[in-house]
Design a protein around this motif. Structure first.
Motif, PDB file in Angstrom:
ATOM      1  N   MET A   1       0.810  -1.329   0.029  1.00  0.00           N
ATOM      2  CA  MET A   1       0.255  -0.335   0.072  1.00  0.00           C
ATOM      3  C   MET A   1       0.881   1.122  -0.158  1.00  0.00           C
ATOM      4  N   LEU A   2       0.327   2.655  -0.967  1.00  0.00           N
ATOM      5  CA  LEU A   2       1.191   3.271  -0.453  1.00  0.00           C
ATOM      6  C   LEU A   2       0.542   4.600   0.401  1.00  0.00           C
ATOM      7  N   LYS A   3       1.474   4.681   1.343  1.00  0.00           N
ATOM      8  CA  LYS A   3       1.468   5.854   2.584  1.00  0.00           C
ATOM      9  C   LYS A   3       1.512   6.998   2.392  1.00  0.00           C
ATOM     10  N   GLN A   4       2.401   7.914   1.646  1.00  0.00           N
ATOM     11  CA  GLN A   4       3.089   8.410   1.820  1.00  0.00           C
ATOM     12  C   GLN A   4       3.169   9.608   0.708  1.00  0.00           C
ATOM     13  N   LEU A   5       2.368  10.635  -0.098  1.00  0.00           N
ATOM     14  CA  LEU A   5       2.029  10.977  -0.664  1.00  0.00           C
ATOM     15  C   LEU A   5       2.793  12.136  -0.897  1.00  0.00           C
ATOM     16  N   ILE A   6       3.675  13.437  -1.713  1.00  0.00           N
ATOM     17  CA  ILE A   6       4.371  14.137  -1.449  1.00  0.00           C
ATOM     18  C   ILE A   6       3.758  15.138  -2.200  1.00  0.00           C
ATOM     19  N   SER A   7       3.250  16.335  -1.914  1.00  0.00           N
ATOM     20  CA  SER A   7       2.678  17.320  -3.362  1.00  0.00           C
ATOM     21  C   SER A   7       3.724  18.563  -2.620  1.00  0.00           C
ATOM     22  N   GLU A   8       4.121  19.132  -4.361  1.00  0.00           N
ATOM     23  CA  GLU A   8       4.464  19.892  -4.530  1.00  0.00           C
ATOM     24  C   GLU A   8       4.352  21.132  -5.825  1.00  0.00           C
ATOM     25  N   ILE A   9       4.051  22.358  -5.254  1.00  0.00           N
ATOM     26  CA  ILE A   9       3.857  23.307  -6.491  1.00  0.00           C
ATOM     27  C   ILE A   9       4.943  23.916  -7.431  1.00  0.00           C
ATOM     28  N   LYS A  10       4.581  24.170  -8.687  1.00  0.00           N
ATOM     29  CA  LYS A  10       5.486  24.417  -9.219  1.00  0.00           C
ATOM     30  C   LYS A  10       5.244  25.644 -10.105  1.00  0.00           C
ATOM     31  N   GLY A  11       5.287  26.472  -9.756  1.00  0.00           N
ATOM     32  CA  GLY A  11       4.126  27.122 -10.473  1.00  0.00           C
ATOM     33  C   GLY A  11       2.950  27.192 -10.841  1.00  0.00           C
ATOM     34  N   SER A  12       1.899  26.643 -12.347  1.00  0.00           N
ATOM     35  CA  SER A  12       0.536  26.236 -12.556  1.00  0.00           C
ATOM     36  C   SER A  12       0.489  24.880 -12.401  1.00  0.00           C
ATOM     37  N   GLU A  13       1.755  24.581 -11.726  1.00  0.00           N
ATOM     38  CA  GLU A  13       1.799  22.973 -11.838  1.00  0.00           C
ATOM     39  C   GLU A  13       2.219  21.847 -10.091  1.00  0.00           C
ATOM     40  N   ILE A  14       1.492  20.872 -10.665  1.00  0.00           N
ATOM     41  CA  ILE A  14       1.271  20.176  -8.861  1.00  0.00           C
ATOM     42  C   ILE A  14       1.950  18.789  -9.140  1.00  0.00           C
ATOM     43  N   ILE A  15       3.304  18.626  -8.085  1.00  0.00           N
ATOM     44  CA  ILE A  15       3.881  17.740  -8.888  1.00  0.00           C
ATOM     45  C   ILE A  15       3.491  16.700  -7.254  1.00  0.00           C
TER      46      ILE A  15
END
Length: 92
Positions: A1-15
């Motif tokens: 199972m995937l437990k941890q997602l990491i999100s990052e904002i770069k300009g108008s994109e979300i990674i």
């Protein structure tokens, strides 16, 4: 199972990124917009451990989750990650 997602904002994109799951075939990524209970598939056949959402369109409070899929079928959804104030990213 995937437990941890990491999100990052770069300009108008979300990674969104996560650690690889053993014996996976591919990943599926979904997004939910604030004040909605509707999860929308963004990718149903992703082979990488990250996804770049280029379709945010100045929406605020986006929530994402990911699951791995293998020959036995889809696994459980990951914990969610939320990104708020995406509108601020457009002013950079």
């Amino acid at each position: 199972m995937l437990k941890q997602l990491i999100s990052e904002i770069k300009g108008s994109e979300i990674i969104i990124s996560w650690k690889a799951v053993k014996d996976f075939g591919h990943y599926e990524v979904v997004r939910c917009i604030s004040n909605s209970n509707q999860w929308i598939f963004l990718d149903k056949n992703l082979l990488l451990t990250n996804f770049i959402d280029k379709t945010t369109k100045k929406q605020t409070n986006l929530t994402y989750r990911v699951r791995a899929v293998n020959i036995s079928g889809p696994g459980p959804w990951s914990d969610i990650t939320s990104v708020s104030n995406i509108k601020d990213a457009y002013s950079l």
